[in-house]
Every structure is written in structure tokens, then in C-alpha cells.
Design a protein around this motif. Sequence first.
Motif, PDB file in Angstrom:
ATOM      1  N   UNK A 153       0.837  -1.207   0.000  1.00 15.35           N
ATOM      2  CA  UNK A 153       0.000   0.000   0.000  1.00 15.35           C
ATOM      3  C   UNK A 153       0.869   1.253   0.000  1.00 15.35           C
ATOM      4  N   UNK A 154       1.938   1.226   0.774  1.00 14.19           N
ATOM      5  CA  UNK A 154       2.825   2.393   0.869  1.00 14.19           C
ATOM      6  C   UNK A 154       3.490   2.704  -0.469  1.00 14.19           C
ATOM      7  N   UNK A 155       3.682   1.672  -1.297  1.00 16.69           N
ATOM      8  CA  UNK A 155       4.322   1.875  -2.595  1.00 16.69           C
ATOM      9  C   UNK A 155       3.419   2.594  -3.585  1.00 16.69           C
ATOM     10  N   UNK A 156       2.174   2.865  -3.206  1.00 14.89           N
ATOM     11  CA  UNK A 156       1.267   3.633  -4.077  1.00 14.89           C
ATOM     12  C   UNK A 156       1.328   5.125  -3.807  1.00 14.89           C
ATOM     13  N   UNK A 157       2.058   5.551  -2.786  1.00  7.16           N
ATOM     14  CA  UNK A 157       1.985   6.941  -2.334  1.00  7.16           C
ATOM     15  C   UNK A 157       2.801   7.922  -3.175  1.00  7.16           C
ATOM     16  N   UNK A 158       4.054   7.591  -3.467  1.00  2.48           N
ATOM     17  CA  UNK A 158       5.038   8.518  -4.008  1.00  2.48           C
ATOM     18  C   UNK A 158       4.584   9.600  -4.956  1.00  2.48           C
ATOM     19  N   UNK A 159       4.432   9.272  -6.224  1.00  2.00           N
ATOM     20  CA  UNK A 159       4.057  10.261  -7.233  1.00  2.00           C
ATOM     21  C   UNK A 159       2.681  10.848  -6.940  1.00  2.00           C
ATOM     22  N   UNK A 160       1.755  10.017  -6.480  1.00  2.00           N
ATOM     23  CA  UNK A 160       0.390  10.502  -6.238  1.00  2.00           C
ATOM     24  C   UNK A 160       0.349  11.565  -5.147  1.00  2.00           C
ATOM     25  N   UNK A 161       1.017  11.318  -4.035  1.00  2.00           N
ATOM     26  CA  UNK A 161       1.028  12.300  -2.948  1.00  2.00           C
ATOM     27  C   UNK A 161       1.626  13.618  -3.425  1.00  2.00           C
ATOM     28  N   UNK A 162       2.758  13.537  -4.105  1.00  2.00           N
ATOM     29  CA  UNK A 162       3.423  14.742  -4.586  1.00  2.00           C
ATOM     30  C   UNK A 162       2.555  15.495  -5.578  1.00  2.00           C
ATOM     31  N   UNK A 163       1.929  14.769  -6.505  1.00  2.00           N
ATOM     32  CA  UNK A 163       1.135  15.396  -7.552  1.00  2.00           C
ATOM     33  C   UNK A 163      -0.149  15.996  -7.004  1.00  2.00           C
ATOM     34  N   UNK A 164      -0.800  15.308  -6.077  1.00  2.00           N
ATOM     35  CA  UNK A 164      -1.994  15.860  -5.436  1.00  2.00           C
ATOM     36  C   UNK A 164      -1.650  17.164  -4.721  1.00  2.00           C
ATOM     37  N   UNK A 165      -0.539  17.147  -4.003  1.00  2.00           N
ATOM     38  CA  UNK A 165      -0.133  18.363  -3.292  1.00  2.00           C
ATOM     39  C   UNK A 165       0.074  19.527  -4.240  1.00  2.00           C
ATOM     40  N   UNK A 166       0.784  19.274  -5.333  1.00  2.00           N
ATOM     41  CA  UNK A 166       1.040  20.340  -6.308  1.00  2.00           C
ATOM     42  C   UNK A 166      -0.245  20.834  -6.968  1.00  2.00           C
ATOM     43  N   UNK A 168      -3.852  20.125  -6.398  1.00  2.00           N
ATOM     44  CA  UNK A 168      -5.019  20.570  -5.634  1.00  2.00           C
ATOM     45  C   UNK A 168      -4.694  21.680  -4.647  1.00  2.00           C
ATOM     46  N   UNK A 169      -3.502  21.635  -4.063  1.00  2.00           N
ATOM     47  CA  UNK A 169      -3.250  22.527  -2.940  1.00  2.00           C
ATOM     48  C   UNK A 169      -2.280  23.673  -3.245  1.00  2.00           C
ATOM     49  N   UNK A 170      -1.174  23.395  -3.901  1.00  2.00           N
ATOM     50  CA  UNK A 170      -0.264  24.500  -4.214  1.00  2.00           C
ATOM     51  C   UNK A 170      -0.790  25.353  -5.362  1.00  2.00           C
ATOM     52  N   UNK A 171      -1.393  24.719  -6.382  1.00  2.00           N
ATOM     53  CA  UNK A 171      -1.851  25.454  -7.561  1.00  2.00           C
ATOM     54  C   UNK A 171      -3.281  25.969  -7.403  1.00  2.00           C
ATOM     55  N   UNK A 172      -4.207  25.057  -7.118  1.00  2.00           N
ATOM     56  CA  UNK A 172      -5.613  25.474  -6.971  1.00  2.00           C
ATOM     57  C   UNK A 172      -5.890  26.100  -5.610  1.00  2.00           C
ATOM     58  N   UNK A 173      -4.952  25.924  -4.692  1.00  2.00           N
ATOM     59  CA  UNK A 173      -5.034  26.548  -3.355  1.00  2.00           C
ATOM     60  C   UNK A 173      -6.313  26.154  -2.614  1.00  2.00           C
ATOM     61  N   UNK A 174      -6.645  24.879  -2.680  1.00  2.00           N
ATOM     62  CA  UNK A 174      -7.777  24.378  -1.912  1.00  2.00           C
ATOM     63  C   UNK A 174      -7.398  24.309  -0.435  1.00  2.00           C
ATOM     64  N   UNK A 175      -8.370  24.309   0.462  1.00  2.00           N
ATOM     65  CA  UNK A 175      -8.059  24.215   1.893  1.00  2.00           C
ATOM     66  C   UNK A 175      -7.386  22.882   2.205  1.00  2.00           C
ATOM     67  N   UNK A 176      -6.331  22.924   2.983  1.00  2.00           N
ATOM     68  CA  UNK A 176      -5.594  21.712   3.317  1.00  2.00           C
ATOM     69  C   UNK A 176      -6.487  20.720   4.066  1.00  2.00           C
ATOM     70  N   UNK A 177      -6.215  19.429   3.921  1.00  2.00           N
ATOM     71  CA  UNK A 177      -7.037  18.422   4.599  1.00  2.00           C
ATOM     72  C   UNK A 177      -6.952  18.499   6.121  1.00  2.00           C
ATOM     73  N   UNK A 178      -5.959  19.186   6.638  1.00  2.00           N
ATOM     74  CA  UNK A 178      -5.867  19.398   8.089  1.00  2.00           C
ATOM     75  C   UNK A 178      -6.698  20.593   8.544  1.00  2.00           C
ATOM     76  N   UNK A 179      -7.215  21.367   7.560  1.00  2.00           N
ATOM     77  CA  UNK A 179      -8.054  22.530   7.871  1.00  2.00           C
ATOM     78  C   UNK A 179      -9.270  22.550   6.941  1.00  2.00           C
ATOM     79  N   UNK A 180     -10.143  21.545   7.062  1.00  2.00           N
ATOM     80  CA  UNK A 180     -11.292  21.440   6.152  1.00  2.00           C
ATOM     81  C   UNK A 180     -12.258  22.617   6.295  1.00  2.00           C
ATOM     82  N   UNK A 181     -12.931  22.933   5.186  1.00  2.00           N
ATOM     83  CA  UNK A 181     -13.886  24.031   5.193  1.00  2.00           C
ATOM     84  C   UNK A 181     -15.168  23.611   5.903  1.00  2.00           C
ATOM     85  N   UNK A 182     -15.847  24.588   6.491  1.00  2.00           N
ATOM     86  CA  UNK A 182     -17.125  24.308   7.148  1.00  2.00           C
ATOM     87  C   UNK A 182     -18.249  24.213   6.130  1.00  2.00           C
TER      88      UNK A 182
END
Length: 385
Positions: A153-166, A168-182
Motif C-alpha cells: 500500500x505504501x508503494x502507491x503513495x510517491x508520485x500521487x502524494x506529490x502530484x496531489x499536493x502540487x 489541488x493545494x499548491x496550484x488550486x489553493x484548496x483548503x488543506x485536509x488538516x483545515x477542512x472548510x465548514x
Amino acid sequence: MIGVALLKIIRTAQKNSGSKFLVNKQKERNMATNKAIVIVEKGKVEIRELPLPKLKEGHILVKVNAVGINPTDWKSIHNAQPKTFGSRSGCDFAGEVVEVGPGVTKDIKKGDRSAGMVFGASVHAPDTGAFGEYVATKEHVQLKPPASVTDEEAATLGVSVTTVGQGLYKTLKLPLPTKPVATPFPVLIYGGSTATGIYGIKYAKLSGLTVIATSSPHNFALLRSIGADHVFDYKSPTVGADIRALTDNKLKHAWDCTGYGAAICAAALSDNEEGGKPKYATIIPVKREVFDEGNPVVDGPHFTVGYDAYGVAYPRGGKEHVPDPEEAEFARMFWEITQGLLESGKLIPLKPEVNRLGKGLEGVLLGLDELKNDRVSGTKLVYTL
């Protein structure tokens, strides 16, 4: 009492013994070899016996137990140029730390588990690919999987985690999963049944968003089971208009996990600038003309490259590309967030398909062909070593 002369002799012997131990240890590393998949010419790889990867500043050496396959892996082989001949292939890995290099600042020690991403098919660091028995990786693009997460399962993380971060969050600037919107607002994930799309859905739900995804109908149930609120057939001629109608022309964020959904995303995104321009991010370059023709108010396309997170220069577009230093810092932050989400059980890894057609590096070769020929959907191919 031990005589002064004798004491000097003992200390000298101890010092020499320690020096010999260090020299012998280095000799062992230099002599140790490992099997790895190497690009030998355009479209061709071989399994070769190689020296261990060099352990540079800020890197750790990992004995690999499992690897995951991504589209970038077969593409880097299929499109290989002479400058990458001799480079190791592969990005995603999971295994056990066997050595910690100089300058490592994270709490990492020998025997720890590790999973992450490396720069496969690299021109400047040809020994860094993941498809081998040992891999050297930078500390900031890896994490320590909790006991609840298997190596497969851990071997599925690498590229996906990095790409999701770039994306959804760095580019689209969505709220981080640690700070979900109300109050939820919609986000479109085009290519929801890809491995990265599946992770995108999982993270977006943790951010409290209303997730709209596209896929083939046979993957609808899977995407709904992991959190997608609405799923559309990407082959439907009215899919863009249908999504715009669903969102009452208020969709402001679209992430394309394939690079082939620009026209559909343009039709789905709001054509109204009230509340800010709608924004489109992609993992493959897209021409601006698609939006000029279909929805000119869209902010984009914004193209992200997972390799930028590694923080090193590399050739791109005929010249040496130097990533923004913020890319590596953002990746560090997002991988640390992911570590916490896994430990808390909030993020559940996708279920991989393990050892399709075979295992080991020989299995990886067969898996690369499966992915290249579009025979993988709704999962990620993982191989144990």
C-alpha cells in the motif's frame, strides 16, 4: 594501574581498529551490488547488476520491498534520449532504511520503514531510480508508514502524494485536509479512476469539499465508495454541460489528472468571474487555445511537474529547468501532513493490484507494458521485490 606506555599502545590499537572498521564498512558498501532496471536505449530497458546508489547529503538508503508503477515510468522509457541511457527507472518505493546519509534532519534511523518518491530516469543522478533492490531518496519526499499500512500500500503513495499536493493545494489553493472548510464547495477531478485521481478524491474529501469526478461507468461505484459525491462518464458528449448544470455554473476549481480533459473542464467550469476566476490545473501541458475557444474566463492552464518537488535542476523543453525552491518546501510540508493523516487513519491508501503477471523486477517489466497499453484502471500496479 596500567602503565602510561601500555595505555598509549591500547588507545592506538583501538583507534586503528576503529579506522579499519570504518574503511571496511565503506569497502562493503562499494563492493555491494544490486539488481535494477536500467534504460539502455529508446524504448528499451534491462535488468542489470549495479553498485549501490551513492548516498548524498540529505539522503537515506532504503532496501526496497515494493515498488509502484506510474505513467511517467513507461513514458520516460518510451521517450528516452541518449542522455538518459544508463539511468535507472522508477519513482515509487517502499522498504526499510539501511543507512542514513549526512545532513539528514528528520528523525530517521536504520531499521525504520520508508516510502516515497525518487527522481526516476534522471540525467544528473542516473542511480536514483526506484526500480531496484536499493534506492537512495531525499528525506523530504518520503515518510514512515504506520504499522496499519503495508509496504504494498505504501508503494502507491510517491508520485500521487506529490502530484496531489502540487495540483489541488499548491496550484488550486484548496483548503488543506488538516483545515477542512465548514461549508463545502465543488471541485472537479478529471480522471478520477487513475491512481492519482483516487488519491485526489480522498484528500479533497478530507478538505471538506464536494467532489465531482469523471471516469468510465464501470468505475463509478469505486469512486463513490472512496468519497466522490458525483461521478460522470467522461465519454458523454454532454458531460461538461451536465457538470456546469449540477453546480449551477459555480464550479471554480478543476484538476485534470490525465491532461486530456481540458475541453471538458472548460465546459464544466463557470463562465462567470463573480467570486473570482475559475481555475484549471493539469499534469500535462495544454494549449491555452482550448480555453480561449471554450471558456476564456478560465485562469489556466496551470501545468505542474512532480519532479519539481525534488528540488533539483533537470532538462525540460530543450533547456535546463530550475524548479522554484518553494516546490521542495511545499512538498516537505505536504508529505509531513500525509504522515499525520496516515497515522490518524484519516487517509486510507488505495488498494493496489499486487504482482500482476509476476513479481520482482521481471514483473515490473510486464507491468510497465500493461500501463503503457492502457490496461490499468481503478488501481495501481505494485510489485514486491
